[in-house]
Design a protein around this motif. Structure first.
Motif, PDB file in Angstrom:
ATOM      1  N   LEU A  12      47.521  44.380  55.870  1.00  0.00           N
ATOM      2  CA  LEU A  12      48.406  43.269  55.517  1.00  0.00           C
ATOM      3  C   LEU A  12      48.975  43.514  54.128  1.00  0.00           C
ATOM      4  N   THR A  13      50.248  43.215  53.992  1.00  0.00           N
ATOM      5  CA  THR A  13      50.875  43.242  52.674  1.00  0.00           C
ATOM      6  C   THR A  13      50.789  41.837  52.088  1.00  0.00           C
ATOM      7  N   VAL A  14      50.147  41.721  50.937  1.00  0.00           N
ATOM      8  CA  VAL A  14      49.887  40.423  50.314  1.00  0.00           C
ATOM      9  C   VAL A  14      50.743  40.296  49.066  1.00  0.00           C
ATOM     10  N   THR A  15      51.512  39.228  48.989  1.00  0.00           N
ATOM     11  CA  THR A  15      52.280  38.940  47.784  1.00  0.00           C
ATOM     12  C   THR A  15      51.557  37.874  46.973  1.00  0.00           C
ATOM     13  N   THR A  16      51.614  37.991  45.676  1.00  0.00           N
ATOM     14  CA  THR A  16      50.947  37.022  44.804  1.00  0.00           C
ATOM     15  C   THR A  16      51.738  36.907  43.517  1.00  0.00           C
ATOM     16  N   ILE A  17      51.236  36.108  42.605  1.00  0.00           N
ATOM     17  CA  ILE A  17      51.914  35.889  41.332  1.00  0.00           C
ATOM     18  C   ILE A  17      50.876  35.929  40.228  1.00  0.00           C
ATOM     19  N   LEU A  18      51.240  36.461  39.086  1.00  0.00           N
ATOM     20  CA  LEU A  18      50.312  36.556  37.969  1.00  0.00           C
ATOM     21  C   LEU A  18      50.154  35.184  37.308  1.00  0.00           C
ATOM     22  N   GLU A  19      48.969  34.630  37.425  1.00  0.00           N
ATOM     23  CA  GLU A  19      48.665  33.358  36.777  1.00  0.00           C
ATOM     24  C   GLU A  19      47.160  33.277  36.559  1.00  0.00           C
ATOM     25  N   ASP A  20      46.795  33.045  35.335  1.00  0.00           N
ATOM     26  CA  ASP A  20      45.399  32.927  34.950  1.00  0.00           C
ATOM     27  C   ASP A  20      44.855  31.588  35.458  1.00  0.00           C
ATOM     28  N   PRO A  21      43.707  31.549  36.138  1.00  0.00           N
ATOM     29  CA  PRO A  21      42.767  32.636  36.425  1.00  0.00           C
ATOM     30  C   PRO A  21      42.862  33.121  37.882  1.00  0.00           C
ATOM     31  N   TYR A  22      43.986  32.835  38.531  1.00  0.00           N
ATOM     32  CA  TYR A  22      44.106  33.175  39.953  1.00  0.00           C
ATOM     33  C   TYR A  22      44.301  34.678  40.148  1.00  0.00           C
ATOM     34  N   VAL A  23      45.268  35.236  39.438  1.00  0.00           N
ATOM     35  CA  VAL A  23      45.523  36.677  39.496  1.00  0.00           C
ATOM     36  C   VAL A  23      45.852  37.145  38.080  1.00  0.00           C
ATOM     37  N   MET A  24      45.097  38.147  37.604  1.00  0.00           N
ATOM     38  CA  MET A  24      45.296  38.670  36.256  1.00  0.00           C
ATOM     39  C   MET A  24      45.197  40.188  36.305  1.00  0.00           C
ATOM     40  N   GLU A  31      42.517  41.131  39.137  1.00  0.00           N
ATOM     41  CA  GLU A  31      41.305  40.358  39.377  1.00  0.00           C
ATOM     42  C   GLU A  31      41.624  38.889  39.202  1.00  0.00           C
ATOM     43  N   GLY A  32      40.716  38.045  39.648  1.00  0.00           N
ATOM     44  CA  GLY A  32      40.916  36.611  39.543  1.00  0.00           C
ATOM     45  C   GLY A  32      40.403  35.884  40.768  1.00  0.00           C
ATOM     46  N   TYR A  33      40.596  34.585  40.763  1.00  0.00           N
ATOM     47  CA  TYR A  33      40.116  33.740  41.855  1.00  0.00           C
ATOM     48  C   TYR A  33      40.717  34.168  43.188  1.00  0.00           C
ATOM     49  N   CYS A  34      42.029  34.329  43.232  1.00  0.00           N
ATOM     50  CA  CYS A  34      42.689  34.681  44.497  1.00  0.00           C
ATOM     51  C   CYS A  34      42.300  36.077  44.978  1.00  0.00           C
ATOM     52  N   ILE A  35      42.056  37.007  44.057  1.00  0.00           N
ATOM     53  CA  ILE A  35      41.640  38.353  44.449  1.00  0.00           C
ATOM     54  C   ILE A  35      40.247  38.308  45.069  1.00  0.00           C
ATOM     55  N   GLN A  78      60.179  39.329  55.342  1.00  0.00           N
ATOM     56  CA  GLN A  78      59.160  40.231  55.883  1.00  0.00           C
ATOM     57  C   GLN A  78      58.812  41.359  54.911  1.00  0.00           C
ATOM     58  N   GLU A  79      58.957  41.064  53.629  1.00  0.00           N
ATOM     59  CA  GLU A  79      58.505  42.006  52.616  1.00  0.00           C
ATOM     60  C   GLU A  79      57.005  41.870  52.380  1.00  0.00           C
ATOM     61  N   ALA A  80      56.423  40.781  52.870  1.00  0.00           N
ATOM     62  CA  ALA A  80      54.988  40.547  52.764  1.00  0.00           C
ATOM     63  C   ALA A  80      54.530  39.778  53.999  1.00  0.00           C
ATOM     64  N   ASP A  81      53.269  39.987  54.359  1.00  0.00           N
ATOM     65  CA  ASP A  81      52.714  39.284  55.529  1.00  0.00           C
ATOM     66  C   ASP A  81      52.148  37.924  55.151  1.00  0.00           C
ATOM     67  N   ILE A  82      51.451  37.871  54.038  1.00  0.00           N
ATOM     68  CA  ILE A  82      50.852  36.608  53.587  1.00  0.00           C
ATOM     69  C   ILE A  82      51.032  36.499  52.082  1.00  0.00           C
ATOM     70  N   ALA A  83      50.914  35.276  51.576  1.00  0.00           N
ATOM     71  CA  ALA A  83      50.972  35.005  50.134  1.00  0.00           C
ATOM     72  C   ALA A  83      49.666  34.331  49.736  1.00  0.00           C
ATOM     73  N   VAL A  84      48.878  34.997  48.924  1.00  0.00           N
ATOM     74  CA  VAL A  84      47.613  34.441  48.424  1.00  0.00           C
ATOM     75  C   VAL A  84      47.801  34.163  46.942  1.00  0.00           C
ATOM     76  N   ALA A  85      48.000  32.924  46.608  1.00  0.00           N
ATOM     77  CA  ALA A  85      48.317  32.526  45.239  1.00  0.00           C
ATOM     78  C   ALA A  85      48.153  31.006  45.144  1.00  0.00           C
ATOM     79  N   PRO A  86      48.217  30.448  43.932  1.00  0.00           N
ATOM     80  CA  PRO A  86      48.192  28.985  43.792  1.00  0.00           C
ATOM     81  C   PRO A  86      49.505  28.382  44.287  1.00  0.00           C
TER      82      PRO A  86
END
Length: 450
Positions: A12-24, A31-35, A78-86
């Motif tokens: 799966l291709t996962v898109t996310t966004i940099l936000e402390d403490p979810y993804v850093m 690393e982070g909560y979402c990772i 369809q550049e990503a399958d899922i988005a794991v982020a806040p």
């Protein structure tokens, strides 16, 4: 990019966004909560993944051209399958993508800097250590104790042996003065002689010492903590004030919440932000926190993220009111077979306590441990045992006075050959009715002797 383990597994291709403490980004690794959440889900559902940070740095909103931006746009293209982020679950987003069960619950709060909202001490700041109920109880206890002193001093023959020939020093005014002197830890006259009066005096002294200790301790904590009640408690307070500017993330679900709300206060907030959008709306969460710390600015956003900011930056605080309860969910393409699987996995993680563990792990902060607990006035319940002890002491004093009067009545009944009850009744009536007759009798006898 971050690649998950598992060769030969569905990728799966996962898109996310940099936000402390979810993804850093730490040491070129994410690393982070979402990772951590993504790793747990991959282990449960047996899939591999590749994580990419969203290109435009946005969560997802409809642009002026009608296209979706951010992570939502990447899923639609369809550049990503899922988005794991806040990523907040909203109806607009739900129309174009599918969301799993929320893995975090949150709402909309107000992030402030403490010194921008500090309230000046009131003129009667010295009353703050106790609540209004406690002060009322203290006043009632004082009056009741002084009345009991006055009553017992009249009833006890050890304190007032001859009502018709001597003056009772424990008048009601003197009793009030005696009680006030004890509150100030000052020795005052008259001094009690009877056991019953001494019992009441002793229990009142004990009450006042404990009460003063509680007052001084709470007043010291109040002055040292500096946690005055915030003048901005609600969104209505934020609209009414003129000292702070306020805004939110541009294109965020919070912005559209106020835009679509029918609440008059929410509409006023939206109109304020829309008219000044070039100045009060921020691009990133980090920019928002920095602006709150450096200027007279209040940030409206996700309460769970604001709690973290207030924990890590001890000069920040979140206002008590939280509106618009919502949740963070994982976004997938519509009709994706992964939506239900991920939802069930999230529920299992919640039931097993793993989500609580992750929350504790990434929201832990040294600032939380160093900061004092929020100060609050001392309530009557905290002094309940003290008030109960006083009540028991007053009851014992009154009972002791009645016993002393009964003993005298019993001895007097043997001499005059009357019943003990009749003597006791006469003594009781005499002591409760005689006021200033003692002085008049003394003056009369003095004239006769002259």
């Amino acid at each position: 990019d971050l690649r998950g383990p598992g060769e030969g597994l569905p990728a799966l291709t996962v898109t996310t966004i940099l936000e402390d403490p979810y993804v850093m980004v730490r040491s070129a690794e994410l690393e982070g909560y979402c990772i951590d959440l993504l790793k747990a889900l991959a282990s449960m559902l047996h899939f591999s993944y590749r994580v990419k940070v969203v290109g435009d740095g946005r969560y997802g909103a409809i642009s002026s051209t009608g296209n979706w931006t951010g992570m939502i746009g990447e899923i639609l293209r369809q550049e990503a399958d899922i988005a794991v982020a806040p990523l907040t679950v909203t109806s607009a987003r739900e129309e174009v993508v599918s969301f799993t069960t929320p893995f975090l619950q949150t709402g909309i709060g107000i992030l402030l800097r403490k010194d921008t909202v500090s309230q000046e001490m009131s003129f009667f700041h010295f009353l703050a250590p106790f609540s209004k109920e406690t002060w009322t109880g203290l006043l009632f206890a004082y009056v009741l104790t002084c009345f009991c002193l006055f009553l017992v001093a009249r009833l006890s023959p050890c304190e007032w042996n001859e009502p018709k020939n001597e003056e009772n020093h424990f008048t009601f005014l003197n009793s009030l003065w005696f009680g006030a002197g004890a509150l100030a830890l000052q020795g005052v006259t008259p001094r009690p002689k009877a056991l019953s009066v001494r019992v009441i005096a002793a229990v009142w002294w004990l009450f006042t010492i404990a009460l003063l200790a509680a007052y001084i301790a709470n007043f010291t904590a109040l002055l040292s903590s500096g946690t005055e009640q915030l003048p901005i408690q609600t969104f209505e307070d934020l609209v009414k004030q003129r000292k702070l500017e306020f805004g939110t993330l541009d294109g965020s679900s919070t912005f559209y919440f106020f835009k679509n709300s029918k609440n008059p206060i929410h509409q006023m907030i939206y109109e304020y932000m829309d008219k000044r959008r070039d100045y009060v709306l921020v691009k990133t969460y980090q920019e928002a926190v920095q602006r709150v710390m450096e200027s007279n600015y209040a940030f409206i956003g996700e309460s769970i993220s604001q709690d973290l900011a207030a924990a890590r930056h001890c000069d920040l605080i979140r206002a008590p009111e939280v509106i618009g309860a919502r949740g963070f969910g994982i976004a997938t393409t519509q009709a994706s077979p992964w939506t239900k699987k991920l939802s069930i996995a999230i529920l299992k993680l919640r039931e097993s306590g793993d989500l609580d563990y992750l929350r504790h792990k990434w929201w832990e902060s040294s600032c939380l441990h160093k900061s004092r607990e929020r100060w609050s006035p001392l309530q009557p319940q905290a002094l309940g045992g003290l008030f109960l002890t006083l009540a028991i002491g007053l009851a014992l004093g009154v009972i002791a006075a009645v016993v002393e009067l009964s003993n005298k009545s019993r001895h007097a009944a043997g001499h005059v050959k009357k019943s003990c009850c009749s003597i006791f009744t006469e003594e009781m009536c005499t002591r409760l009715r005689i006021k200033e007759n003692a002085r008049q009798s003394q003056e009369t006898s003095g004239r006769a002797n002259a």
